[in-house]
Design a protein around this motif. Structure first.
Motif, PDB file in Angstrom:
ATOM      1  N   LEU A 213       0.809  -1.222   0.000  1.00  0.00           N
ATOM      2  CA  LEU A 213       0.000   0.000   0.000  1.00  0.00           C
ATOM      3  C   LEU A 213       0.849   1.283   0.000  1.00  0.00           C
ATOM      4  CD1 LEU A 213      -2.737  -1.065   2.610  1.00  0.00           C
ATOM      5  CD2 LEU A 213      -2.913  -1.155   0.113  1.00  0.00           C
ATOM      6  N   LEU A 214       1.862   1.320  -0.846  1.00  0.00           N
ATOM      7  CA  LEU A 214       2.793   2.451  -0.827  1.00  0.00           C
ATOM      8  C   LEU A 214       2.098   3.779  -1.118  1.00  0.00           C
ATOM      9  CD1 LEU A 214       5.825   0.857  -2.719  1.00  0.00           C
ATOM     10  CD2 LEU A 214       5.412   0.962  -0.255  1.00  0.00           C
ATOM     11  N   TRP A 215       1.165   3.797  -2.038  1.00  0.00           N
ATOM     12  CA  TRP A 215       0.419   5.018  -2.354  1.00  0.00           C
ATOM     13  C   TRP A 215      -0.564   5.348  -1.237  1.00  0.00           C
ATOM     14  CZ3 TRP A 215       0.173   8.677  -6.297  1.00  0.00           C
ATOM     15  CH2 TRP A 215      -0.988   9.444  -6.361  1.00  0.00           C
ATOM     16  N   GLN A 216      -1.250   4.335  -0.740  1.00  0.00           N
ATOM     17  CA  GLN A 216      -2.367   4.535   0.179  1.00  0.00           C
ATOM     18  C   GLN A 216      -1.929   4.894   1.601  1.00  0.00           C
ATOM     19  OE1 GLN A 216      -1.764   1.953  -1.798  1.00  0.00           O
ATOM     20  NE2 GLN A 216      -3.575   1.357  -2.958  1.00  0.00           N
ATOM     21  N   LEU A 217      -0.686   4.622   1.958  1.00  0.00           N
ATOM     22  CA  LEU A 217      -0.225   4.846   3.340  1.00  0.00           C
ATOM     23  C   LEU A 217       0.435   6.214   3.538  1.00  0.00           C
ATOM     24  CD1 LEU A 217       1.332   1.341   4.144  1.00  0.00           C
ATOM     25  CD2 LEU A 217      -0.869   2.233   4.922  1.00  0.00           C
ATOM     26  N   ALA A 218       0.236   7.139   2.607  1.00  0.00           N
ATOM     27  CA  ALA A 218       0.933   8.429   2.658  1.00  0.00           C
ATOM     28  C   ALA A 218       0.751   9.157   3.985  1.00  0.00           C
ATOM     29  CB  ALA A 218       0.462   9.311   1.495  1.00  0.00           C
ATOM     30  N   TYR A 219      -0.450   9.112   4.569  1.00  0.00           N
ATOM     31  CA  TYR A 219      -0.704   9.818   5.826  1.00  0.00           C
ATOM     32  C   TYR A 219      -1.219   8.891   6.918  1.00  0.00           C
ATOM     33  CZ  TYR A 219       0.281  14.397   3.932  1.00  0.00           C
ATOM     34  OH  TYR A 219       0.920  15.488   3.402  1.00  0.00           O
ATOM     35  N   THR A 220      -0.898   7.618   6.799  1.00  0.00           N
ATOM     36  CA  THR A 220      -1.307   6.626   7.791  1.00  0.00           C
ATOM     37  C   THR A 220      -0.376   6.670   9.003  1.00  0.00           C
ATOM     38  OG1 THR A 220      -2.191   5.189   6.052  1.00  0.00           O
ATOM     39  CG2 THR A 220      -1.640   4.139   8.147  1.00  0.00           C
ATOM     40  N   GLU A 221      -0.928   6.421  10.188  1.00  0.00           N
ATOM     41  CA  GLU A 221      -0.119   6.287  11.395  1.00  0.00           C
ATOM     42  C   GLU A 221       0.426   4.852  11.472  1.00  0.00           C
ATOM     43  OE1 GLU A 221       0.574   8.745  13.565  1.00  0.00           O
ATOM     44  OE2 GLU A 221      -0.541  10.116  12.265  1.00  0.00           O
ATOM     45  N   PHE A 222       1.737   4.719  11.761  1.00  0.00           N
ATOM     46  CA  PHE A 222       2.381   3.404  11.812  1.00  0.00           C
ATOM     47  C   PHE A 222       2.568   2.960  13.268  1.00  0.00           C
ATOM     48  CE2 PHE A 222       4.899   3.984   7.572  1.00  0.00           C
ATOM     49  CZ  PHE A 222       3.698   4.119   6.893  1.00  0.00           C
ATOM     50  N   TRP A 223       2.397   1.668  13.495  1.00  0.00           N
ATOM     51  CA  TRP A 223       2.638   1.080  14.826  1.00  0.00           C
ATOM     52  C   TRP A 223       3.328  -0.265  14.630  1.00  0.00           C
ATOM     53  CZ3 TRP A 223       1.187  -3.138  17.921  1.00  0.00           C
ATOM     54  CH2 TRP A 223       1.376  -2.978  19.307  1.00  0.00           C
ATOM     55  N   GLU A 243      -2.413   3.812  21.254  1.00  0.00           N
ATOM     56  CA  GLU A 243      -1.348   4.682  20.740  1.00  0.00           C
ATOM     57  C   GLU A 243      -1.880   5.566  19.627  1.00  0.00           C
ATOM     58  OE1 GLU A 243       2.106   6.612  19.910  1.00  0.00           O
ATOM     59  OE2 GLU A 243       1.617   5.403  21.676  1.00  0.00           O
ATOM     60  N   TYR A 244      -2.705   5.022  18.767  1.00  0.00           N
ATOM     61  CA  TYR A 244      -3.315   5.809  17.689  1.00  0.00           C
ATOM     62  C   TYR A 244      -4.096   6.982  18.269  1.00  0.00           C
ATOM     63  CZ  TYR A 244      -6.563   7.048  13.941  1.00  0.00           C
ATOM     64  OH  TYR A 244      -7.301   7.737  13.022  1.00  0.00           O
ATOM     65  N   GLN A 245      -4.835   6.753  19.342  1.00  0.00           N
ATOM     66  CA  GLN A 245      -5.653   7.804  19.931  1.00  0.00           C
ATOM     67  C   GLN A 245      -4.810   8.909  20.563  1.00  0.00           C
ATOM     68  OE1 GLN A 245      -8.338   5.708  22.595  1.00  0.00           O
ATOM     69  NE2 GLN A 245      -9.873   5.494  20.982  1.00  0.00           N
ATOM     70  N   ARG A 246      -3.563   8.607  20.886  1.00  0.00           N
ATOM     71  CA  ARG A 246      -2.688   9.622  21.477  1.00  0.00           C
ATOM     72  C   ARG A 246      -2.110  10.574  20.425  1.00  0.00           C
ATOM     73  NH1 ARG A 246      -0.765   4.968  24.545  1.00  0.00           N
ATOM     74  NH2 ARG A 246      -1.412   5.170  26.704  1.00  0.00           N
ATOM     75  N   ARG A 247      -2.163  10.180  19.179  1.00  0.00           N
ATOM     76  CA  ARG A 247      -1.484  10.944  18.134  1.00  0.00           C
ATOM     77  C   ARG A 247      -2.387  12.021  17.545  1.00  0.00           C
ATOM     78  NH1 ARG A 247       1.791   6.166  14.826  1.00  0.00           N
ATOM     79  NH2 ARG A 247       2.662   5.130  16.677  1.00  0.00           N
ATOM     80  N   GLN A 248      -1.764  13.062  17.025  1.00  0.00           N
ATOM     81  CA  GLN A 248      -2.459  14.131  16.314  1.00  0.00           C
ATOM     82  C   GLN A 248      -2.147  14.024  14.829  1.00  0.00           C
ATOM     83  OE1 GLN A 248      -0.859  17.441  18.835  1.00  0.00           O
ATOM     84  NE2 GLN A 248      -3.012  18.082  18.876  1.00  0.00           N
ATOM     85  N   ARG A 249      -3.182  13.905  14.032  1.00  0.00           N
ATOM     86  CA  ARG A 249      -3.004  13.767  12.587  1.00  0.00           C
ATOM     87  C   ARG A 249      -3.210  15.133  11.937  1.00  0.00           C
ATOM     88  NH1 ARG A 249      -6.315   8.888  10.277  1.00  0.00           N
ATOM     89  NH2 ARG A 249      -4.601   8.885   8.764  1.00  0.00           N
ATOM     90  N   ARG A 250      -2.142  15.690  11.407  1.00  0.00           N
ATOM     91  CA  ARG A 250      -2.190  17.058  10.868  1.00  0.00           C
ATOM     92  C   ARG A 250      -2.267  17.105   9.342  1.00  0.00           C
ATOM     93  NH1 ARG A 250       1.724  17.010  14.883  1.00  0.00           N
ATOM     94  NH2 ARG A 250       1.207  18.220  16.752  1.00  0.00           N
ATOM     95  N   TYR A 251      -1.930  16.031   8.657  1.00  0.00           N
ATOM     96  CA  TYR A 251      -1.988  15.967   7.201  1.00  0.00           C
ATOM     97  C   TYR A 251      -1.222  17.142   6.578  1.00  0.00           C
ATOM     98  CZ  TYR A 251      -5.652  12.555   8.110  1.00  0.00           C
ATOM     99  OH  TYR A 251      -6.358  11.470   8.554  1.00  0.00           O
ATOM    100  N   GLY A 253      -0.647  20.017   7.907  1.00  0.00           N
ATOM    101  CA  GLY A 253      -1.022  21.304   8.500  1.00  0.00           C
ATOM    102  C   GLY A 253      -0.356  21.502   9.853  1.00  0.00           C
ATOM    103  N   ILE A 254      -0.905  22.428  10.616  1.00  0.00           N
ATOM    104  CA  ILE A 254      -0.347  22.770  11.938  1.00  0.00           C
ATOM    105  C   ILE A 254      -1.193  22.129  13.023  1.00  0.00           C
ATOM    106  CG2 ILE A 254       0.143  24.657  13.537  1.00  0.00           C
ATOM    107  CD1 ILE A 254       0.651  26.422  11.092  1.00  0.00           C
TER     108      ILE A 254
END
Length: 254
Positions: A213-223, A243-251, A253-254
């Protein structure tokens, strides 16, 4: 603001919390199920026993995903590179989808799971592709968890195939170069119409994507975890979601 994670006193509290969670459950989870062969070798057993135990781990994770109301689970079951393995191991791995579905399809149906695949199915043994197609037909009207099985899947092969089909459509005037953008390109991939993964889990200690999934994982969180796939439990699955819930996904942005 990050979602506040409750402190659990035991495994059951963690499990119950996620089953009834109002927090951010990842809608689409992708898993690289790595470590089956090494699990068997550590026990001086043939590698195929690791793949057999891996099916047991798979059933537990599917159960947890259903109860947590995860919308989509994509599992890397057999890659285009796996054809390099010994024939006996390949033959066993490609029998597993049929054996898994023969045993568990009634449970999957009763739990409203929909089966789907990504990958180049035409090179698979007829018994494998027929068993998967039967499961897809039986579950096509289900609207619960969508279980995507990546069989004979390789992301570079997928992207090259997409480019070839795009060029064909341009040459046939079915697509213009000006129309081509990221969204249009995504429509030529095996994952056409599917949401991109929110969370990628890889077991087995390796920290790479292995052409998944090289294209599809561009903004995926890894664990990543060192735990080998046959030992991967619902408890570890919930830990990844914590762990996913602890992260902030900014895509970006800020």
């Amino acid at each position: 603001m990050p979602i506040k994670i409750p402190i659990f006193n035991n495994k059951q509290q963690r499990k119950d919390s996620f089953y009834d969670s109002e927090g951010t459950i990842p809608g689409h989870i992708a898993i690289i199920m790595d470590g089956n062969g090494r699990w068997a070798e550590k026990r001086s057993m043939p590698r195929i026993y690791g793949h057999k135990e891996g099916v047991s781990a798979l059933t537990k994770i599917v159960e947890a995903a259903v109860k947590c109301k995860v919308k989509m689970l994509t599992l890397y079951a057999f890659s285009t590179e796996n054809w390099k393995r010994p024939k006996s191991e390949i033959d066993y791995i490609l029998r597993l989808p049929k054996e898994f579905l023969h045993i568990y399809l009634p449970d999957l149906i009763s739990n409203n799971v929909r089966i789907s695949t990504i990958g180049d199915m035409k090179d698979l043994p007829a018994s494998t592709s027929e068993a998967v197609q039967y499961a897809m037909d039986r579950t096509r009207d289900n609207d619960g968890l969508q279980l995507n099985i990546a069989l004979n899947y390789g992301s570079r092969h997928e992207i090259v195939g997409a480019i070839k089909n795009i060029l064909t459509d341009i040459n046939n005037s079915a697509l213009s170069l000006d129309e081509l953008d990221e969204q249009k390109f995504s429509g030529y991939l095996y994952t056409e119409g599917l949401p991109e993964p929110d969370l990628l889990i890889r077991t087995g200690g390796e920290k790479r994507l292995s052409n998944f999934l090289l294209w599809q994982l561009a903004y995926t969180e890894f664990w990543f975890t060192d735990i080998l796939w046959p030992d991967f439990s619902q408890e570890e699955f919930f830990r990844a979601m914590e762990e996913y819930q602890r992260r902030q996904r900014r895509y970006g942005g800020i």
